[in-house]
Design a protein around this motif. Structure first.
Motif, PDB file in Angstrom:
ATOM      1  N   ALA A 262     -36.603   8.166 -10.953  1.00  0.00           N
ATOM      2  CA  ALA A 262     -35.466   8.488 -11.822  1.00  0.00           C
ATOM      3  C   ALA A 262     -35.298   9.998 -11.987  1.00  0.00           C
ATOM      4  CB  ALA A 262     -35.662   7.845 -13.193  1.00  0.00           C
ATOM      5  N   GLN A 263     -36.407  10.721 -12.015  1.00  0.00           N
ATOM      6  CA  GLN A 263     -36.330  12.160 -12.284  1.00  0.00           C
ATOM      7  C   GLN A 263     -36.046  12.986 -11.032  1.00  0.00           C
ATOM      8  OE1 GLN A 263     -39.919  13.270 -14.398  1.00  0.00           O
ATOM      9  NE2 GLN A 263     -39.091  12.559 -16.338  1.00  0.00           N
ATOM     10  N   GLN A 264     -36.504  12.486  -9.903  1.00  0.00           N
ATOM     11  CA  GLN A 264     -36.400  13.293  -8.693  1.00  0.00           C
ATOM     12  C   GLN A 264     -35.361  12.743  -7.736  1.00  0.00           C
ATOM     13  OE1 GLN A 264     -40.111  14.328  -7.011  1.00  0.00           O
ATOM     14  NE2 GLN A 264     -41.128  14.497  -8.985  1.00  0.00           N
ATOM     15  N   GLY A 265     -34.908  11.534  -8.060  1.00  0.00           N
ATOM     16  CA  GLY A 265     -34.205  10.808  -7.094  1.00  0.00           C
ATOM     17  C   GLY A 265     -32.800  10.839  -6.858  1.00  0.00           C
TER      18      GLY A 265
ATOM     19  N   ALA B 195     -45.883  -0.454   6.032  1.00  0.00           N
ATOM     20  CA  ALA B 195     -46.098   0.564   5.000  1.00  0.00           C
ATOM     21  C   ALA B 195     -47.162   1.514   5.518  1.00  0.00           C
ATOM     22  CB  ALA B 195     -46.542  -0.075   3.691  1.00  0.00           C
ATOM     23  N   ASP B 196     -46.777   2.770   5.738  1.00  0.00           N
ATOM     24  CA  ASP B 196     -47.728   3.702   6.343  1.00  0.00           C
ATOM     25  C   ASP B 196     -47.302   5.129   6.029  1.00  0.00           C
ATOM     26  OD1 ASP B 196     -49.949   3.446   8.761  1.00  0.00           O
ATOM     27  OD2 ASP B 196     -48.875   5.360   8.782  1.00  0.00           O
ATOM     28  N   GLY B 197     -48.284   5.966   5.746  1.00  0.00           N
ATOM     29  CA  GLY B 197     -48.024   7.360   5.406  1.00  0.00           C
ATOM     30  C   GLY B 197     -47.267   8.120   6.488  1.00  0.00           C
ATOM     31  N   SER B 198     -47.274   7.587   7.705  1.00  0.00           N
ATOM     32  CA  SER B 198     -46.592   8.260   8.819  1.00  0.00           C
ATOM     33  C   SER B 198     -45.115   7.879   8.905  1.00  0.00           C
ATOM     34  CB  SER B 198     -47.269   7.862  10.135  1.00  0.00           C
ATOM     35  OG  SER B 198     -46.971   6.506  10.439  1.00  0.00           O
ATOM     36  N   GLY B 199     -44.650   7.028   7.969  1.00  0.00           N
ATOM     37  CA  GLY B 199     -43.300   6.472   8.086  1.00  0.00           C
ATOM     38  C   GLY B 199     -42.187   7.511   8.117  1.00  0.00           C
ATOM     39  N   ARG B 200     -41.153   7.260   8.930  1.00  0.00           N
ATOM     40  CA  ARG B 200     -39.989   8.134   8.959  1.00  0.00           C
ATOM     41  C   ARG B 200     -39.115   7.871   7.740  1.00  0.00           C
ATOM     42  NH1 ARG B 200     -35.732   7.899  12.307  1.00  0.00           N
ATOM     43  NH2 ARG B 200     -36.257   5.747  12.821  1.00  0.00           N
ATOM     44  N   HIS B 201     -39.103   6.606   7.295  1.00  0.00           N
ATOM     45  CA  HIS B 201     -38.278   6.240   6.155  1.00  0.00           C
ATOM     46  C   HIS B 201     -39.088   6.327   4.865  1.00  0.00           C
ATOM     47  CE1 HIS B 201     -35.190   4.829   8.900  1.00  0.00           C
ATOM     48  NE2 HIS B 201     -36.171   4.309   9.611  1.00  0.00           N
ATOM     49  N   VAL B 202     -38.399   6.685   3.789  1.00  0.00           N
ATOM     50  CA  VAL B 202     -39.072   6.790   2.496  1.00  0.00           C
ATOM     51  C   VAL B 202     -38.645   5.613   1.625  1.00  0.00           C
ATOM     52  CG1 VAL B 202     -39.442   8.224   0.449  1.00  0.00           C
ATOM     53  CG2 VAL B 202     -39.000   9.298   2.655  1.00  0.00           C
ATOM     54  N   LEU B 203     -39.616   5.008   0.982  1.00  0.00           N
ATOM     55  CA  LEU B 203     -39.313   3.931   0.030  1.00  0.00           C
ATOM     56  C   LEU B 203     -38.301   4.484  -0.976  1.00  0.00           C
ATOM     57  CD1 LEU B 203     -40.421   1.014  -0.761  1.00  0.00           C
ATOM     58  CD2 LEU B 203     -41.617   2.206  -2.589  1.00  0.00           C
ATOM     59  N   GLY B 204     -37.276   3.733  -1.262  1.00  0.00           N
ATOM     60  CA  GLY B 204     -36.246   4.230  -2.164  1.00  0.00           C
ATOM     61  C   GLY B 204     -34.976   4.515  -1.369  1.00  0.00           C
ATOM     62  N   GLN B 205     -35.172   4.772  -0.061  1.00  0.00           N
ATOM     63  CA  GLN B 205     -34.007   4.995   0.806  1.00  0.00           C
ATOM     64  C   GLN B 205     -33.855   3.858   1.811  1.00  0.00           C
ATOM     65  OE1 GLN B 205     -34.851   8.860   2.412  1.00  0.00           O
ATOM     66  NE2 GLN B 205     -34.735   9.835   0.413  1.00  0.00           N
ATOM     67  N   VAL B 206     -34.632   2.806   1.603  1.00  0.00           N
ATOM     68  CA  VAL B 206     -34.605   1.682   2.537  1.00  0.00           C
ATOM     69  C   VAL B 206     -33.979   0.492   1.820  1.00  0.00           C
ATOM     70  CG1 VAL B 206     -36.059   0.120   3.905  1.00  0.00           C
ATOM     71  CG2 VAL B 206     -36.698   2.529   3.655  1.00  0.00           C
ATOM     72  N   ASP B 207     -33.074  -0.215   2.496  1.00  0.00           N
ATOM     73  CA  ASP B 207     -32.444  -1.385   1.893  1.00  0.00           C
ATOM     74  C   ASP B 207     -33.433  -2.553   1.877  1.00  0.00           C
ATOM     75  OD1 ASP B 207     -30.869  -3.412   0.986  1.00  0.00           O
ATOM     76  OD2 ASP B 207     -29.635  -3.557   2.801  1.00  0.00           O
ATOM     77  N   LEU B 208     -33.761  -2.987   0.686  1.00  0.00           N
ATOM     78  CA  LEU B 208     -34.770  -4.051   0.553  1.00  0.00           C
ATOM     79  C   LEU B 208     -34.158  -5.357   0.047  1.00  0.00           C
ATOM     80  CD1 LEU B 208     -37.598  -1.916  -1.127  1.00  0.00           C
ATOM     81  CD2 LEU B 208     -37.495  -2.654   1.260  1.00  0.00           C
ATOM     82  N   VAL B 235     -42.281   2.625   6.790  1.00  0.00           N
ATOM     83  CA  VAL B 235     -41.816   3.171   5.516  1.00  0.00           C
ATOM     84  C   VAL B 235     -42.993   3.809   4.791  1.00  0.00           C
ATOM     85  CG1 VAL B 235     -40.734   2.589   3.303  1.00  0.00           C
ATOM     86  CG2 VAL B 235     -40.114   1.308   5.373  1.00  0.00           C
ATOM     87  N   ARG B 236     -42.773   4.985   4.220  1.00  0.00           N
ATOM     88  CA  ARG B 236     -43.856   5.571   3.435  1.00  0.00           C
ATOM     89  C   ARG B 236     -43.484   5.640   1.956  1.00  0.00           C
ATOM     90  NH1 ARG B 236     -42.165  11.180   3.004  1.00  0.00           N
ATOM     91  NH2 ARG B 236     -40.647  11.502   4.664  1.00  0.00           N
ATOM     92  N   VAL B 237     -44.492   5.480   1.130  1.00  0.00           N
ATOM     93  CA  VAL B 237     -44.329   5.687  -0.304  1.00  0.00           C
ATOM     94  C   VAL B 237     -44.347   7.196  -0.518  1.00  0.00           C
ATOM     95  CG1 VAL B 237     -45.359   5.309  -2.579  1.00  0.00           C
ATOM     96  CG2 VAL B 237     -45.510   3.519  -0.834  1.00  0.00           C
ATOM     97  N   TYR B 257     -42.981  -4.212  -5.708  1.00  0.00           N
ATOM     98  CA  TYR B 257     -42.114  -4.112  -6.877  1.00  0.00           C
ATOM     99  C   TYR B 257     -40.753  -3.516  -6.529  1.00  0.00           C
ATOM    100  CZ  TYR B 257     -44.333  -6.153 -10.851  1.00  0.00           C
ATOM    101  OH  TYR B 257     -44.815  -7.082 -11.745  1.00  0.00           O
ATOM    102  N   ALA B 258     -40.727  -2.592  -5.595  1.00  0.00           N
ATOM    103  CA  ALA B 258     -39.437  -2.061  -5.146  1.00  0.00           C
ATOM    104  C   ALA B 258     -38.614  -3.193  -4.530  1.00  0.00           C
ATOM    105  CB  ALA B 258     -39.656  -0.925  -4.141  1.00  0.00           C
ATOM    106  N   SER B 259     -39.269  -4.064  -3.775  1.00  0.00           N
ATOM    107  CA  SER B 259     -38.587  -5.212  -3.169  1.00  0.00           C
ATOM    108  C   SER B 259     -38.072  -6.166  -4.239  1.00  0.00           C
ATOM    109  CB  SER B 259     -39.544  -5.966  -2.247  1.00  0.00           C
ATOM    110  OG  SER B 259     -39.983  -5.132  -1.199  1.00  0.00           O
TER     111      SER B 259
END
Lengths: 265, 265
Positions: A262-265, B195-208, B235-237, B257-259
């Motif tokens: 919410a704050q950064q997004g 789910a992996d730290g190397s992900g090109r996509h960031v959680l929050g920008q992915v349609d779930l 996807v990375r957190v 929880y994002a899902s």
């Protein structure tokens, strides 16, 4: 160093005990992750690094960083390191141990920097939970973690290990009573959000864009009523399935990530 | 029952060992939370409940539920329960133990029910992490958890305990190779999200919002490259602070929880 019965080994080993840590103002960080983060981010508090020959070979950058920051590095035998760990630390296989000065952050200093996201823990007793919350708060970009008096000692070996180095990344304030913490944080203009299964508000329906502090309670019994009442809102993490609850570290991480988003997004 | 050296006690105690669990098709659930959820949600798999006189007094509803569901309840002495636990279970202070048939969910059955949210774990070795992910998946309303062959035994005492009863709430599929799991889940129309730290996509920008499965790797080394490549997205957190990473259970819970929020919100 090769004598596991020397005075220095005895002095280091004694830091496994809380009373000695408090008296000496020192604590132990073991393993490559903690020691690396300590020398990289808080070399000012690192008094000594003890390392086996094997570990020197495995972690050359870490040793270089420590030496470059003026931290004394001592090569020791496996036996010495094992004796220093007193059975409570898994130092023997990892070959690294740092003696650090207690990290003392003051709530005044934290609040003077106009924080936007704090995590306040009250009566948290499980070392793994406390450490994992500190790690989660760091990952979520929180400005500080505050543990009330009566919580687990954050400088105990299990907490230190489960922070995975985050203890050296963000201010961790300890020793104040919860009433004083809430009073000060509230006065600084942060909204106080109690995270509790009894909450009227559901995470996801609460505006998290302004400065706020999450207030989390004990693993087993949650937050005291007077703490909940002192907060501006009581918020629950929704449970979609049949689980009764989430554990403290998971609930805290979900709340803090919702705030970050919410704050950064 | 008061003889801690009886054949029955020996037979129960032997279930602390994986080989015996596999051979007998049975496992142990200890403590009030696990036993309560077992008799409430899966009485069909509960063979016997062992309980001390103290625990009968403390948990009357639990005992009633068990008896009402046709589960045999046996009152035992503290000594018998301690002997059954073999030092691996904290049964003595809690006074409750259930012997259960292995919960065998099939991936075919799970997929036939058109799931919208799955959690796939591959090579997860830490019992606490695996159990906490199962608990988090339950809380997030996931339809099932799938652990690939080579992961920790979900019927071991530490995993069972850290699921806090969730093992009895949602299907947990075990024993299949990861390639076969990804093939079947993908064919059933679920998007595969590594789910992996190397992900090109960031959680929050992915349609779930659509049906999908989170694929999570080992605590230490993450996901194998061939697994990442087999998935539709990696996807990375996001990490906002200085932490290097989140632990597996935290990352999994945040993703799930994002899902849940995208699918139900």
């Amino acid at each position: 160093m090769s004598n596991p019965r020397s005075d220095r080994v005895r002095a280091v080993r004694a830091l496994s005990r809380r009373a000695v840590r408090v008296k000496q103002g020192l604590f132990l960080a073991d393993g490559p992750q903690s020691v690396r983060e300590a020398v990289a981010h808080r070399p000012d508090v690192v008094r000594d690094v003890y390392v086996t020959a094997d570990a020197v070979a495995r972690h050359p950058t870490l040793v270089e960083t420590a030496l470059g920051a003026g931290v004394p590095v001592h090569e020791v035998t496996d036996e010495v390191l094992t004796a220093m760990g007193d059975g409570q630390l898994s130092v023997a296989p990892q070959g690294l141990l740092a003696v650090c000065g207690l990290l003392e952050a003051s709530l005044d200093d934290v609040l003077a920097r106009q924080p936007r996201l704090l995590c306040v823990l009250t009566n948290v007793r499980d070392p793994g939970n406390a450490g994992t919350v500190i790690r989660g708060a760091d990952a979520a970009g929180a400005d500080a973690v505050v543990l009330s008096a009566g919580s687990v000692d954050v400088f105990g070996p299990k907490v230190v290990r489960s922070t995975a180095g985050s203890l050296f990344h963000l201010p961790v304030v300890v020793g104040l009573e919860i009433e004083a913490i809430l009073e000060q944080v509230g006065r600084a203009g942060l909204r106080l959000l109690a995270a509790d299964g009894s909450g009227r508000h559901v995470l996801g329906q609460v505006d998290l864009s302004g400065p706020h502090a999450w207030v989390m309670g004990n693993e087993a019994w949650g937050l005291d009523e007077q703490v909940r009442e002192r907060c501006d809102d009581v918020v629950r993490v929704p449970i979609h399935g049949l689980a009764e609850s989430l554990n403290l570290a998971m609930a805290a991480t979900i709340c803090l990530y919702a705030s970050a988003s919410a704050q950064q997004g």
